[in-house]
Design an enzyme around this catalytic site. Structure first.
Site, PDB file in Angstrom:
ATOM      1  N   ASP A  31      13.152 -15.065  33.388  1.00  0.00           N
ATOM      2  CA  ASP A  31      11.882 -14.508  33.863  1.00  0.00           C
ATOM      3  C   ASP A  31      10.967 -15.522  34.529  1.00  0.00           C
ATOM      4  OD1 ASP A  31      12.096 -12.491  30.964  1.00  0.00           O
ATOM      5  OD2 ASP A  31      12.292 -11.813  33.041  1.00  0.00           O
ATOM      6  N   HIS A  80      14.552 -19.073  24.662  1.00  0.00           N
ATOM      7  CA  HIS A  80      15.545 -17.998  24.619  1.00  0.00           C
ATOM      8  C   HIS A  80      16.265 -18.040  23.284  1.00  0.00           C
ATOM      9  CE1 HIS A  80      18.845 -15.340  25.798  1.00  0.00           C
ATOM     10  NE2 HIS A  80      18.073 -14.979  26.786  1.00  0.00           N
TER      11      HIS A  80
HETATM   12  C1  SDX Z   1      14.535 -12.100  28.028  1.00  0.00           C
HETATM   13  O1  SDX Z   1      18.031 -11.877  24.550  1.00  0.00           O
HETATM   14  C2  SDX Z   1      18.193 -11.859  25.831  1.00  0.00           C
HETATM   15  O2  SDX Z   1      19.274 -12.050  26.321  1.00  0.00           O
HETATM   16  C3  SDX Z   1      16.923 -11.540  26.623  1.00  0.00           C
HETATM   17  C4  SDX Z   1      17.022 -11.726  28.137  1.00  0.00           C
HETATM   18  C5  SDX Z   1      17.963 -10.708  28.785  1.00  0.00           C
HETATM   19  O3  SDX Z   1      18.503 -10.992  29.858  1.00  0.00           O
HETATM   20  O4  SDX Z   1      18.059  -9.557  28.245  1.00  0.00           O
HETATM   21  O5  SDX Z   1      17.483 -13.038  28.439  1.00  0.00           O
HETATM   22  C6  SDX Z   1      15.654 -11.517  28.797  1.00  0.00           C
HETATM   23  O6  SDX Z   1      13.952 -11.425  27.217  1.00  0.00           O
HETATM   24  C7  SDX Z   1      14.191 -13.550  28.236  1.00  0.00           C
HETATM   25  C8  SDX Z   1      13.013 -14.018  27.310  1.00  0.00           C
HETATM   26  C9  SDX Z   1      11.686 -13.599  27.964  1.00  0.00           C
HETATM   27  N1  SDX Z   1      10.560 -13.899  27.025  1.00  0.00           N
HETATM   28  C10 SDX Z   1       9.707 -14.906  27.246  1.00  0.00           C
HETATM   29  O7  SDX Z   1       9.802 -15.705  28.182  1.00  0.00           O
HETATM   30  C11 SDX Z   1       8.572 -14.959  26.225  1.00  0.00           C
HETATM   31  C12 SDX Z   1       8.336 -16.404  25.774  1.00  0.00           C
HETATM   32  N2  SDX Z   1       9.505 -16.822  24.939  1.00  0.00           N
HETATM   33  C13 SDX Z   1       9.412 -16.688  23.537  1.00  0.00           C
HETATM   34  O8  SDX Z   1       8.524 -15.759  23.018  1.00  0.00           O
HETATM   35  C14 SDX Z   1      10.725 -16.916  22.792  1.00  0.00           C
HETATM   36  O9  SDX Z   1      11.290 -18.040  23.317  1.00  0.00           O
HETATM   37  C15 SDX Z   1      11.749 -15.793  22.759  1.00  0.00           C
HETATM   38  C16 SDX Z   1      11.169 -14.513  22.289  1.00  0.00           C
HETATM   39  C17 SDX Z   1      12.359 -15.610  24.112  1.00  0.00           C
HETATM   40  C18 SDX Z   1      12.868 -16.229  21.800  1.00  0.00           C
HETATM   41  O10 SDX Z   1      12.307 -16.266  20.528  1.00  0.00           O
HETATM   42  P1  SDX Z   1      13.149 -16.754  19.254  1.00  0.00           P
HETATM   43  O11 SDX Z   1      14.567 -16.980  19.596  1.00  0.00           O
HETATM   44  O12 SDX Z   1      12.838 -15.813  18.123  1.00  0.00           O
HETATM   45  O13 SDX Z   1      12.569 -18.167  18.956  1.00  0.00           O
HETATM   46  P2  SDX Z   1      11.304 -18.464  18.043  1.00  0.00           P
HETATM   47  O14 SDX Z   1      10.171 -17.541  18.394  1.00  0.00           O
HETATM   48  O15 SDX Z   1      11.752 -18.503  16.615  1.00  0.00           O
HETATM   49  O16 SDX Z   1      10.902 -19.946  18.533  1.00  0.00           O
HETATM   50  C19 SDX Z   1      11.487 -21.099  17.942  1.00  0.00           C
HETATM   51  C20 SDX Z   1      10.402 -22.192  18.077  1.00  0.00           C
HETATM   52  C21 SDX Z   1       9.062 -21.770  17.447  1.00  0.00           C
HETATM   53  O17 SDX Z   1       8.368 -22.962  17.124  1.00  0.00           O
HETATM   54  P3  SDX Z   1       8.458 -23.526  15.567  1.00  0.00           P
HETATM   55  O18 SDX Z   1       8.159 -22.355  14.653  1.00  0.00           O
HETATM   56  O19 SDX Z   1       9.869 -24.049  15.420  1.00  0.00           O
HETATM   57  O20 SDX Z   1       7.415 -24.614  15.518  1.00  0.00           O
HETATM   58  O21 SDX Z   1      10.120 -22.400  19.484  1.00  0.00           O
HETATM   59  C22 SDX Z   1       8.753 -22.046  19.740  1.00  0.00           C
HETATM   60  C23 SDX Z   1       8.300 -21.165  18.599  1.00  0.00           C
HETATM   61  O22 SDX Z   1       6.891 -21.248  18.443  1.00  0.00           O
HETATM   62  N3  SDX Z   1       8.761 -21.321  21.026  1.00  0.00           N
HETATM   63  C24 SDX Z   1       7.828 -21.446  21.966  1.00  0.00           C
HETATM   64  C25 SDX Z   1       8.235 -20.610  23.013  1.00  0.00           C
HETATM   65  N4  SDX Z   1       9.393 -20.003  22.688  1.00  0.00           N
HETATM   66  C26 SDX Z   1       9.708 -20.458  21.446  1.00  0.00           C
HETATM   67  N5  SDX Z   1       6.698 -22.183  22.015  1.00  0.00           N
HETATM   68  C27 SDX Z   1       5.960 -22.068  23.156  1.00  0.00           C
HETATM   69  N6  SDX Z   1       6.294 -21.291  24.218  1.00  0.00           N
HETATM   70  C28 SDX Z   1       7.420 -20.546  24.163  1.00  0.00           C
HETATM   71  N7  SDX Z   1       7.759 -19.780  25.204  1.00  0.00           N
END
Ligand code: SDX
Length: 432
Positions: A366, A309
């Site tokens: 989720d 998140h």
């Molecule tokens: C919602 O914003 C809100 O409030 C949203 C929400 C709401 O109520 O409206 O809470 C609802 O959208 C919840 C999120 C649902 N999405 C998912 O579950 C999809 C999987 N999650 C990710 O794609 C990710 O965690 C996000 C999109 C939710 C957040 O992305 P960020 O904040 O841009 O973080 P990032 O992509 O920069 O990740 C930071 C690191 C990265 O690794 P490094 O580059 O540091 O090596 O964490 C890793 C990412 O690769 N990472 C994950 C991951 N989420 C982040 N690695 C594996 N699996 C994951 N799910």
């Protein structure tokens, strides 16, 4: 930069130093006010995804991502889920206070009054292909409401209540009608003798020949799940609703755009992808280790859906409540679901893994919600529609707040241009 005590930050650009005022929110979060930065320094800030940038002040929702706190208008989300109906929370988000008995009764009357959609709209469903994604139908039908109900009134309370209850009630009806049409079944109309959640489940799963009573365990679980989704400050879809509203577009157009943003798998669309991920794991022998390893592999586009998140760097409080709801529904109905077992094993292994620990990746809203919706019979491709039904009052409250501050300032970010310098057109016959 500003410390806790000072009320300004100092920035030096190309030898020119400016003092920027600091802002402090009601829960102590701090911001540097850069509204005059470009005028005073000639430079802008750069922050893809707005991870460090606030675009508004808001009285609606407070999140403390480090400590897993979520409050709507000051009420903790779990307190609201335990003690309120979704309709009360919708009123709270829009009006700023919980309704008294008379206000709640009036809201329920308006919800019933607006529960039907224009019969001409019912024919729209017949022309969608059966495989049409319910989020596509929902977004299209909501923007079409502006053709049938163009009057949005002014910002008087009675106009606001009429507009809010019209959307809350019709979105629920559109979702249920869309599902029935996808099955080729006759639609079930809303009933005035049923409460909001019971009415939805009745429209979804009863028919002219099936009149089963709605299971109160499921109606109560739906009520709590919708409350968990009701608002979340400046998330992607709420920011889109505000951005579209800032162009002076009407509420239906703004909500329709928010539905499209929510559909994204990185946002609300994740709940559908969580179930599909768990089903894939089950189909491949139920081995969660492979999913964990894939999620950690930067060369693999796979992500652990329902994990991570932007704001919560601790356990999402909604995930904790959703997990509790899921397990209580299973116990009450004396059911098991192998996908719940897989989800819990996946969570345990991820939370014990340094990759997830180092990045503060926890289950988000989720991860568990779809498992409870499955127990209600909600199809996987409708899970994000359920998210939209829950988030609707939050979107409306954010849109109204944006508009309540007088003439909204149109959302228009700047950029850093990295393209080619000036070029002159060459006649096509001379181009290489
Ligand atoms: C919602 O914003 C809100 O409030 C949203 C929400 C709401 O109520 O409206 O809470 C609802 O959208 C919840 C999120 C649902 N999405 C998912 O579950 C999809 C999987 N999650 C990710 O794609 C990710 O965690 C996000 C999109 C939710 C957040 O992305 P960020 O904040 O841009 O973080 P990032 O992509 O920069 O990740 C930071 C690191 C990265 O690794 P490094 O580059 O540091 O090596 O964490 C890793 C990412 O690769 N990472 C994950 C991951 N989420 C982040 N690695 C594996 N699996 C994951 N799910």
């Amino acid at each position: 930069m500003g410390d806790k005590t000072c009320d300004s930050a100092t920035l030096t650009v190309d030898g020119h130093t400016v003092s920027l005022p600091m802002m402090t929110g009601s829960e102590g979060e701090r911001a540097v006010d850069i509204r005059h930065l470009r005028r005073e320094t000639g430079v802008i800030t750069y922050d893809p995804g707005f991870a460090n940038t606030g675009d508004c002040t808001s009285d609606i929702t407070y999140i403390d991502g480090e400590h897993g706190v979520l409050r709507y208008r000051g009420y903790d989300v779990e307190d609201l889920a335990d003690h309120c109906e979704f309709v009360e929370v919708a009123y709270l988000l829009v009006h700023g206070s919980l309704p008294n008995a008379q206000q709640k009764a009036e809201y329920s009357r308006l919800l019933n009054l607006h529960s039907l959609i224009h019969e001409d709209m019912v024919h729209f469903f017949a022309h969608y292909p059966d495989r049409a994604h319910p989020m596509a139908v929902l977004s299209a039908m909501v923007v079409s409401l502006s053709s049938f109900y163009p009057e949005l009134g002014e910002n008087r309370r009675e106009d606001i209540d009429m507009t809010v209850t019209r959307l809350l009630s019709k979105l629920r009806t559109i979702a249920a009608f869309s599902y029935k049409k996808s099955l080729g079944e006759p639609i079930v109309y809303p009933r005035h003798d049923m409460k909001y959640c019971e009415n939805f489940l009745n429209m979804m799963f009863n028919s002219p020949v099936v009149k089963d009573p709605v299971n109160p365990v499921l109606a109560d679980a739906l009520n709590q799940l919708l409350i968990l989704h009701a608002d979340h400050e400046q998330n992607c879809s709420s920011s889109v609703v505000r951005a579209v509203g800032s162009a002076d577009a009407n509420l239906y157009a703004s909500i329709s755009a928010g539905i499209c943003a929510l559909w994204g798998p990185l946002h609300g669309g994740a709940n559908q992808h969580v179930i599909e991920m768990l089903q894939d794991i089950r189909a491949n022998g139920g081995k969660v280790d492979r999913a964990i390893e894939r999620a950690k592999n930067r060369d693999d586009s796979f992500r652990l859906m329902g994990f991570g998140h932007r704001v919560y760097k601790s356990y999402d409080p909604r995930a904790r409540v959703a997990k509790k709801i899921c397990k209580s529904v299973m116990a009450a109905l004396n059911r098991q679901d192998p996908l719940l077992d897989i989800a819990q094993e996946l969570e345990a292994k991820a939370l014990a893994d340094p990759y997830f620990q180092e990045r503060n990746l926890y289950p988000n809203v989720d991860f568990y919600t779809g498992l409870t919706y499955r127990q209600m019979g909600i199809p996987t491709d409708m899970l994000t529609v359920m998210f939209a039904i829950g988030r609707l009052p939050g979107w409306i409250a954010q849109w109204l707040e944006l508009r309540s501050e007088g003439e909204p300032k149109i959302a228009r970010p700047r950029q850093i241009y990295t393209g080619p310098g000036l070029r002159t057109v060459v006649p096509i016959e001379e181009r290489p």
